[in-house]
Design an enzyme around this catalytic site. Sequence first.
Site, PDB file in Angstrom:
ATOM      1  N   HIS A 158       9.418  -4.306  38.994  1.00  0.00           N
ATOM      2  CA  HIS A 158      10.162  -5.556  39.128  1.00  0.00           C
ATOM      3  C   HIS A 158       9.921  -6.552  38.013  1.00  0.00           C
ATOM      4  O   HIS A 158      10.508  -7.639  38.020  1.00  0.00           O
ATOM      5  CB  HIS A 158       9.821  -6.251  40.445  1.00  0.00           C
ATOM      6  N   LYS A 171      16.231 -21.100  43.287  1.00  0.00           N
ATOM      7  CA  LYS A 171      15.407 -19.910  43.064  1.00  0.00           C
ATOM      8  C   LYS A 171      13.973 -20.393  42.968  1.00  0.00           C
ATOM      9  O   LYS A 171      13.740 -21.591  42.897  1.00  0.00           O
ATOM     10  CB  LYS A 171      15.837 -19.195  41.782  1.00  0.00           C
ATOM     11  N   ARG A 172      13.013 -19.490  42.945  1.00  0.00           N
ATOM     12  CA  ARG A 172      11.631 -19.924  42.771  1.00  0.00           C
ATOM     13  C   ARG A 172      11.488 -20.749  41.492  1.00  0.00           C
ATOM     14  O   ARG A 172      12.227 -20.527  40.525  1.00  0.00           O
ATOM     15  CB  ARG A 172      10.705 -18.709  42.714  1.00  0.00           C
ATOM     16  N   LYS A 229      12.420 -19.267  34.365  1.00  0.00           N
ATOM     17  CA  LYS A 229      13.745 -19.492  34.947  1.00  0.00           C
ATOM     18  C   LYS A 229      14.395 -20.776  34.412  1.00  0.00           C
ATOM     19  O   LYS A 229      15.575 -21.019  34.602  1.00  0.00           O
ATOM     20  CB  LYS A 229      13.651 -19.536  36.470  1.00  0.00           C
ATOM     21  N   THR A 232      19.038 -11.725  41.985  1.00  0.00           N
ATOM     22  CA  THR A 232      20.011 -11.365  43.019  1.00  0.00           C
ATOM     23  C   THR A 232      20.754 -12.612  43.472  1.00  0.00           C
ATOM     24  O   THR A 232      21.862 -12.522  43.989  1.00  0.00           O
ATOM     25  CB  THR A 232      19.337 -10.712  44.243  1.00  0.00           C
ATOM     26  N   LYS A 279      24.878 -13.448  44.744  1.00  0.00           N
ATOM     27  CA  LYS A 279      25.349 -14.188  45.928  1.00  0.00           C
ATOM     28  C   LYS A 279      26.398 -15.224  45.520  1.00  0.00           C
ATOM     29  O   LYS A 279      27.409 -15.408  46.198  1.00  0.00           O
ATOM     30  CB  LYS A 279      24.173 -14.899  46.616  1.00  0.00           C
TER      31      LYS A 279
HETATM   32  C1  LIG Z   1      18.296 -14.472  46.754  1.00  0.00           C
HETATM   33  C2  LIG Z   1      17.079 -15.265  46.983  1.00  0.00           C
HETATM   34  C3  LIG Z   1      16.108 -15.369  45.991  1.00  0.00           C
HETATM   35  C4  LIG Z   1      16.265 -14.718  44.630  1.00  0.00           C
HETATM   36  O1  LIG Z   1      16.923 -15.619  43.766  1.00  0.00           O
HETATM   37  P1  LIG Z   1      16.965 -15.392  42.187  1.00  0.00           P
HETATM   38  O2  LIG Z   1      17.944 -16.389  41.720  1.00  0.00           O
HETATM   39  O3  LIG Z   1      17.432 -13.986  41.973  1.00  0.00           O
HETATM   40  O4  LIG Z   1      15.594 -15.617  41.681  1.00  0.00           O
HETATM   41  C5  LIG Z   1      14.977 -16.123  46.236  1.00  0.00           C
HETATM   42  N1  LIG Z   1      14.798 -16.739  47.417  1.00  0.00           N
HETATM   43  C6  LIG Z   1      15.720 -16.678  48.392  1.00  0.00           C
HETATM   44  C7  LIG Z   1      15.467 -17.397  49.667  1.00  0.00           C
HETATM   45  C8  LIG Z   1      16.882 -15.936  48.219  1.00  0.00           C
HETATM   46  O5  LIG Z   1      17.787 -15.879  49.212  1.00  0.00           O
END
Ligand SMILES: *Cc1c(COP(=O)(O)O)cnc(C)c1O
Length: 826
Positions: free
Chosen positions: A351, A537-538, A543, A645, A649
């Site tokens: 990952h 995101k985190r 990022k 991911t 979305k």
């Molecule tokens: C999808 C998701 C992530 C991943 O987000 P990235 O933008 O790919 O880092 C992290 N936390 C939650 C709660 C998510 O639903």
Amino acid sequence: MKNLFSDVETFKEALQTEVSAQFGRDFEDAYPEERYLALTSLIRNQLGYSWKATKKSVAEHHTKQLYYFSMEFLLGRLMTSNLMNMGVYDVVRQGMKELGMELHDLEILEADAGLGNGGLGRLAACFLDSLASLNLAGNGNCIRYRYGLFKQEIVNDQQVEKPDCWLRLGNVWEVWKPQHAVQVKFGGTLDAYMDQYGKFHSTYHPDFVVKAVPYDMPVVGYHTLTTNTLRLWDAQVDEESVQADNLNHYLNAVSALTANVYPDDSTNEGKELRLKQEYFFVCAGIDQIIRSHLRINPSLDNLSDEVAIQLNDTHPVLVIPELMRVLMDDYNYNWDDAWNIVTHTVAYTNHTIMSEALERWPQDLMRNLLPRLYMIIEEIERRFRWEVDRAGMGYRFGEMSILKDNQVHMANLAIVGSHSVNGVAKIHSEILVNDVLSAFAALYPDRFNNKTNGITHRRWLVYANPQLTDLLKEYIGDSFIRHPDDLRKLERYVDDSELQKKFFEVKRQRKQILADYVKETLNIDVNVDSMFDVQCKRLHAYKRQLMNIMHIMYLYLRMKQDPNFRIQPTTYFFSAKAAPGYKLAKEIIKLIVKVSNRINSDPQVSQYIKVVFIPNYSVSIAEMLTNAADVSEQISTAGKEASGTGNMKFMMNGALTLGTLDGANVEIVEQVGYENAKIFGLKVDQIEAIKRDNSYDVWRIYNSNPKLRMVIDSLTNCTWSENPNEFQLIFNDLMLHRDEFFVLADFDAYLMAHNEVAGWYADKPAWARAMLMNIARSGYFSSDRTIREYAEEIWGLDEVKFTEKQFKEFELSKEDYLLASEPLEV
Ligand SMILES: *Cc1c(COP(=O)(O)O)cnc(C)c1O
């Protein structure tokens, strides 16, 4: 079998009976919590029938099963998605209405199951949904943490961590299985000797023994009988093993083992308790797999014919030495036969390529905590060295060795002991093969492959965005729920002005839902006609939330200077948790909050810009943000985000990607075309070149770019805080530590990209067309596609078989079921 959800009347009666039986009250007098508990028990019980049928079928036909070993499963709420997958959502919603309440009022009582940090855990959850929906026998194996990742609050503009008590109302979905408890042993000493046949014998005297007790959660597929198991292990006292003189010490140690999720994301903390957690769920999970296998097979010889194990990152990599230990010590296999079974069973998903995230453990710690496993790892290393020499690659052994610098290198162990190693997006897999793991790729060329991540469109589109789902059904029917590639049918209508109008209406409704939430929880007024620009995101330096807020700081400063400088009204949303020990990340949150306070309370600027930081990012928050967005910020430094991911979305809900060529963004533009996304910034090879030449000079950029200089200066000249040192870490990171993630280098390109996007947004038909194109081309990112690839190319899974009679019994039509298993249409 009695189906309590077959029609509204039956359901209502069953629910009322359940409330009376469980709580001794009439439905009308029951608390919402009691109604919630009664409804969810009904659902759970109903799932018992298909659960049983699945287990029976798998055992009877020796269907190959997958065990997905993951430290994290970020499930979110389950009630509604279970109801939808069972195909009884409408019955329940109608029934609740007739009983005088909205289903939604019970939905929100459910706490998110937040057993994970972010993307990696959410991926595991999406995979479970796709596995069951594709009729594949795929089970999860994890820990039953009593507390999820922390709950984030913002106090004095800063992140504060509170416990996440997700078990407040209990976990209604789980079934306790005390009869399947397993002993897990740590530490102590090993008395070992070799007999005259060269066979190894040992007696282990552990100094810490706990019982792992499983809690099973059913995972139901969409409109099918297949119901898989997510097994969560709890640690319990092992009565026989307690030593009387240190009872309290022992009780605390047992309790700590499953207390909470380690709140690291993209870093590796290397704490002993974490290693204990890893072995705990690995040992228990392997024990269960072996026992289930031996219930229906005479030996373990054929284990890899009936079982596949996938390691979600390196956290469960102890599966490799543990399975070796069990095969050799408990079942008398010799090394070669055991190794053959292990390597044919286990596969590994990488990952990350960031070195601070790569798992390494001090050899002493591993040896002391797991003496027998450590011996086995040493032997794996010894034999691996021999293999590398024989292949004429001895000169590269240093890159690949498992034991070096007094550490155990977990990724290397994973690669050596697996038959498959995959990255999670094309660009990521390429970097693995060509760069980070090139020695391994030369040694084992057939072992490496790519499996681009996906998301379950059932949760992220059908469940989270019913308004858009209804609109799509109106135009293209509902086949996309089964075959997400059918979203392509929408392409025919992207220029249809009627559809465009209706789509804007849907988007506006989603924006209103988010705006209402923001008003209610943060008391901020948001203009739903402004452009919604979202980064959730985190929080991590790579990022680059920092670059995002710096752009906003620039806009504010410009507007204050120049009354003629005005922009397309935009609301910028952020949501992000920082690891509690990650100081820079926390300072960036503080900056975002302080900037938002300043801007939102400025009477002029706030007509054009609002900034909203939504606390406690989680699956439920993501469900609100991703479908209200116009613009999806995916701006990581190229080469750093393995896949992402979140980006998928947003795309699936019609937001435009404003992003770098990183992770799955690359494949998103491949799908939609450069004309339907806004890509900017340095590319991987350019960043590599800058690093190679050592030519990155932040002060030169600072001195030559007045816009940027104004923003950087504002960090320390009391613009955002009375304390000039408030953002010292950020300033130092950029200007003194040479800006590791190239924020300054990409800043101008980012500004221009924003300008272009704003101009585009003003052209409504062009914008609507692009959004609709994004939806139409998002089918590729359904995790159904990802899971099909894993199942065919790595796991070798076949579908679970059910009889005609079972379909009848479950009131499913065989035709319906077959539809679910049709091959992908291209
Ligand atoms: C999808 C998701 C992530 C991943 O987000 P990235 O933008 O790919 O880092 C992290 N936390 C939650 C709660 C998510 O639903």
